[in-house]
Design an enzyme around this catalytic site. Sequence first.
Site, PDB file in Angstrom:
ATOM      1  CG  ASP A  64       1.172   9.866  -9.212  1.00 56.25           C
ATOM      2  OD1 ASP A  64       0.121   9.773  -9.914  1.00 56.25           O
ATOM      3  OD2 ASP A  64       1.606   8.940  -8.515  1.00 56.25           O
ATOM      4  N   GLY A  91       2.493  13.200 -23.868  1.00 55.51           N
ATOM      5  CA  GLY A  91       1.951  12.119 -24.690  1.00 55.51           C
ATOM      6  C   GLY A  91       1.670  12.540 -26.124  1.00 55.51           C
ATOM      7  CE1 TYR A 114      -7.766   4.610 -22.540  1.00 53.74           C
ATOM      8  CE2 TYR A 114      -8.636   3.579 -24.512  1.00 53.74           C
ATOM      9  CZ  TYR A 114      -8.171   4.695 -23.857  1.00 53.74           C
ATOM     10  OH  TYR A 114      -8.102   5.895 -24.531  1.00 53.74           O
ATOM     11  N   GLY A 116      -0.697  14.754 -18.818  1.00 51.50           N
ATOM     12  CA  GLY A 116      -0.311  13.924 -19.973  1.00 51.50           C
ATOM     13  C   GLY A 116       0.234  14.753 -21.116  1.00 51.50           C
TER      14      GLY A 116
END
Length: 324
Positions: free
Chosen positions: A57, A15, A147, A12
């Site tokens: 991934d 991000g 989440y 990530g």
Amino acid sequence: MAKEIKRILVTGAVGQIGSELTMALRKRYGSDNVVATGRKTAPSKELKESGPFYFIDVSKRETLEEVVKKHKIDTIVHMAAILSAVGEKNPMMAWDVNMNGTIVVLECAREHNMTQVLVPSSIAAFGPGTPLENTPNDTVLKPTTMYGVTKVAGELLCDYYVRRYGLDVRGLRYPGIISSETPPGGGTTDYAVAIYYEAVRQKKYTCFVREDTRLPMMYMPDCLKATMDLMAAPFETLKHHSDFNVGSMSFSAGELAAEIKKHVPEFKVAYEPDFRQAIADSWPRSLDDTCARQEWGWKPAWDLAAMTKDMLEALRKRHTAGKL
Ligand code: SER
């Protein structure tokens, strides 16, 4: 003797937090020793040119493992996740990325006998049954978003790997993170970032939660410090592992707007709550972070007034340069 962190992989890394954390880690541990990875979004020039970058991934073990082997990775900082609002639009995707990603990271770290894994959690781990003011570290965890479900399960999984395999896994529950470099994507606390961008760009903003909505928030420099301080803490002094509350500031959307207006007097804010209001209402308003303070010396430095001045300065500079 404790093992040393030498070569870190960040998931990530493109991000909101990952992009700045990667640069901060590169400064501390050396550029070539911090491998950035992302799923689809192209990395910024700075991120790409300052050290190794790969697309992977994280829910597919092979793609992660290839990079781990190639760079002899001993530490994974697992920032890749689908946040609360996008997770409610696509719960299966949130489950897949967040749960499969986390178990793949933990299994890979276990098999490669890694030094450390950091998996952040969130205030989304709490739910409507949790005391909402000064929320304790160890309390009811019954979130109502997918989440949140994946964050609680993730905390439990991480603690399982500590207990069962002796793997050094750590994590902290981020509040809403406010920053000016990379915009957040798909969270409920995103209004607290967007409001600054719009104050500079348009001098008006329509907020998707009510004016009296109060949530715990943190400025990026404190977020980077909290993350790296926790990573550097001696393992033996930790009683908790994957679930530290880290407090900094709490304010309502109205108080945030009022603080910005001190610098942008003509700024106008309207409030049009949408589905994210219910998510915000289920989360704490303020946090008790005594455990983080006692176990690894957490202490925030920024408050609302200082953050607002700094955010507006940074965004105005970019706006004037035509880069906002
Ligand atoms: N910022 C996140 C969200 O709003 C919370 O961790 O989803």
